[in-house]
Design a protein around this motif. Structure first.
Motif, mmCIF file in Angstrom:
data_model
loop_
_atom_site.group_PDB
_atom_site.id
_atom_site.type_symbol
_atom_site.label_atom_id
_atom_site.label_comp_id
_atom_site.label_asym_id
_atom_site.label_seq_id
_atom_site.Cartn_x
_atom_site.Cartn_y
_atom_site.Cartn_z
ATOM 1 N N VAL A 229 0.691 -1.106 0.030
ATOM 2 C CA VAL A 229 -0.169 0.006 -0.079
ATOM 3 C C VAL A 229 1.018 1.328 0.084
ATOM 4 C CG1 VAL A 229 -1.896 1.056 1.229
ATOM 5 C CG2 VAL A 229 -1.654 -1.466 1.247
ATOM 6 N N LEU A 236 -4.466 6.234 -2.909
ATOM 7 C CA LEU A 236 -3.677 4.880 -2.394
ATOM 8 C C LEU A 236 -3.221 4.152 -3.547
ATOM 9 C CD1 LEU A 236 -5.291 4.177 1.198
ATOM 10 C CD2 LEU A 236 -3.106 5.678 0.642
ATOM 11 N N LEU A 238 -2.259 0.237 -4.818
ATOM 12 C CA LEU A 238 -2.232 -1.083 -4.250
ATOM 13 C C LEU A 238 -1.523 -1.991 -5.416
ATOM 14 C CD1 LEU A 238 -6.080 -1.272 -3.293
ATOM 15 C CD2 LEU A 238 -3.983 -0.567 -1.836
ATOM 16 N N VAL A 250 -6.941 3.584 -5.342
ATOM 17 C CA VAL A 250 -8.254 3.839 -4.394
ATOM 18 C C VAL A 250 -8.111 5.488 -4.688
ATOM 19 C CG1 VAL A 250 -9.380 3.904 -2.259
ATOM 20 C CG2 VAL A 250 -7.758 1.973 -2.973
ATOM 21 N N VAL A 255 -14.216 6.870 -1.294
ATOM 22 C CA VAL A 255 -14.286 5.695 -0.217
ATOM 23 C C VAL A 255 -15.729 5.751 0.419
ATOM 24 C CG1 VAL A 255 -13.641 4.316 1.632
ATOM 25 C CG2 VAL A 255 -11.943 5.150 0.096
ATOM 26 N N VAL A 258 -15.642 1.457 5.060
ATOM 27 C CA VAL A 258 -14.542 0.835 5.648
ATOM 28 C C VAL A 258 -14.911 -0.067 6.366
ATOM 29 C CG1 VAL A 258 -12.139 0.882 6.710
ATOM 30 C CG2 VAL A 258 -12.799 2.851 4.914
ATOM 31 N N LEU A 276 -12.933 -2.385 1.689
ATOM 32 C CA LEU A 276 -13.517 -1.096 1.291
ATOM 33 C C LEU A 276 -14.606 -1.108 0.196
ATOM 34 C CD1 LEU A 276 -10.259 0.714 -0.071
ATOM 35 C CD2 LEU A 276 -11.453 1.070 2.084
ATOM 36 N N ASN A 283 -12.640 -2.170 -6.751
ATOM 37 C CA ASN A 283 -11.784 -2.578 -5.687
ATOM 38 C C ASN A 283 -12.236 -2.634 -4.333
ATOM 39 O OD1 ASN A 283 -10.185 -2.320 -8.052
ATOM 40 N ND2 ASN A 283 -9.408 -0.136 -7.727
ATOM 41 N N LEU A 286 -8.250 -3.291 0.961
ATOM 42 C CA LEU A 286 -7.314 -2.304 0.903
ATOM 43 C C LEU A 286 -6.247 -2.855 1.556
ATOM 44 C CD1 LEU A 286 -6.165 0.673 1.126
ATOM 45 C CD2 LEU A 286 -7.259 0.711 3.235
ATOM 46 N N VAL A 302 -7.357 6.830 4.586
ATOM 47 C CA VAL A 302 -8.213 6.810 3.662
ATOM 48 C C VAL A 302 -9.539 7.731 4.275
ATOM 49 C CG1 VAL A 302 -10.167 5.426 2.876
ATOM 50 C CG2 VAL A 302 -7.812 4.679 3.114
#
Length: 427
Positions: A229, A236, A238, A250, A255, A258, A276, A283, A286, A302
């Motif tokens: 990450v 973010l 990944l 991300v 978002v 979570v 997420l 996606n 996380l 996030v």
């Protein structure tokens, strides 16, 4: 597209032929038994060039162009299709490299577009070209002028956490679902064999069970291997994968929810999984496994200003009368909305804590079944922009009604105070 792209489509006519053979094995066996060597060679001389021609033509008629406002993808040999993707609707641009593509030095771009059910993709591009195009599309989506977007380059990345492969392997082995599936994969075929006295019936039963065990164990390990990450101005990053390498993003501000998942055998080690819900994106993961402190630090990136540990400690358990509605599992439910998020916890063995920022709540409602009405209980449901619902179950009816009214005010205030959902704000 890259010149290796025709091989991506060339297998289609061959797959159709194999499917026709498998569909009627007896007829195919009789047909092949009467086939001479000359006819077989003639068939190969027709099928292989046809497959090559199909692959070449599908590549020749597929192209893309980047304009000032959109990405256009044209494809189709007989029926033409042109996709017009507005750059300001892009949610994520992911770079994916299947195993064979890594050897060939190519990659494909997957495009998450707001309001689209499926991802459009560009396959295949040269690896450098794919990364350069990704950076340009992200820059355009951020509002950077077209003449400057290409020179902007890829945003810098700062690594936040990398999952150790040994930790990932142990975490997979500590999943109770994997062992339960393995027991079922062994027991179910034996029972079917004993009842039917048919080996083929037992094999047919074992195959899907073993496939499910593989997907939950080795398949998960292969997909989540070397999970990294990183943080960059466009969100973010990944990076993961042992065979097929994937580079996902991300996007900031998208978002919706979570979830911190703590399986039973992980809690002794203090491990958690972070999932997420992202608007306009598929996606959904996380962090596959990390200690609770690391997971909370990543969640804070996030959801700025959210302390997941403090939220979990502030969650209030359900009243004792809830045992009449959920005799065993009522102890696992808890809820709070006093902080920056609407938080609901559930699960006694495998525990899950869902965090929904107030600004992301699209609607809130009270639900009360007849058995809950009898005991003065109700549920609070909040719906998010990712078409998902988070529920606080088994609350006092008065408490639930007050929570619904308060949540409407919190959501309205949160939307006014929320930062704009823009890419590359720090670039």
């Amino acid at each position: 597209m890259h010149p290796v792209t025709p091989f991506r489509r060339a297998w289609a006519p061959i797959a159709i032929a194999i499917g026709a053979v498998v569909r009627d094995l007896d007829q195919a066996q009789r047909w092949f038994s009467g086939l001479s060597t000359g006819h077989a060679l003639l068939g190969l001389a027709v099928v292989i060039p046809a497959a090559a021609a199909y692959g070449f033509l599908s590549w020749w008629f597929r192209w893309f162009a980047v304009t000032d406002t959109e990405l256009r993808i044209r494809s189709g040999l007989v029926f033409r299709r042109t996709a017009h993707i507005r750059l300001d609707r892009l949610q994520a641009v992911d770079v994916t490299q299947p195993l064979l593509a890594r050897f060939a030095g190519v990659a494909k771009l997957k495009l998450d577009v707001l309001g689209a059910a499926d991802k459009d993709e560009l396959a295949f591009l040269g690896e450098r070209q794919a990364r350069a195009l990704r950076a340009e599309l992200l820059a355009r989506a951020a509002g950077i002028a077209p003449e400057s977007a290409r020179e902007a380059g890829e945003a810098p990345v700062r690594q936040l956490v990398r999952v150790d492969p040994r930790t990932l392997a142990v975490s997979v082995l500590l999943l109770t679902g994997v062992w339960a599936g393995l027991v079922a994969a062994v027991a179910a075929p034996l029972v079917v064999w004993a009842l039917s006295d048919s080996v083929w019936a037992a094999v047919a039963t074992a195959a899907p069970c073993l496939g499910a065990v593989w997907a939950a164990s080795a398949g998960r390990y292969v997909k989540e291997y070397d999970w990294t990450v990183g943080e960059s101005p466009d969100g973010l990053r990944l990076d993961h994968g042992l065979l097929d390498r994937e580079h996902e993003t991300v996007p900031p501000g998208r978002v919706q929810t979570v979830r911190i998942v703590e399986p039973l055998l992980w809690r002794r080690r203090g491990w958690a999984r972070v999932e997420l819900d992202v608007a306009g994106s598929k996606n959904g993961l996380l962090l596959p496994v990390a200690d609770r402190g690391t997971a909370e630090r990543v969640i804070a990136r996030v959801l700025p200003g959210v302390d997941a540990g403090a939220v979990a400690a502030a969650a209030v358990r359900v009243p004792r009368r809830a045992r009449w509605c959920a005799p065993v599992w009522w102890r696992g439910h808890a809820f709070t909305a006093d902080g920056p998020v609407f938080a609901s916890r559930w699960g006694l063995l495998n525990r899950t804590l869902a965090l929904v920022p107030h600004a992301k709540v699209q609607s809130v409602r009270l639900v009360q079944g007849p058995w809950e009405r009898r005991h003065g209980l109700a549920e609070v449901h909040v719906d998010t922009g990712a078409n998902k619902t988070v529920t606080a179950r088994l609350r006092y009816e008065d408490e639930a009604r007050a929570a619904v009214e308060a949540q409407a005010d919190r959501s309205r205030t949160g939307r006014h105070e929320a930062l704009p959902d823009r890419w590359l704000t720090g670039r």
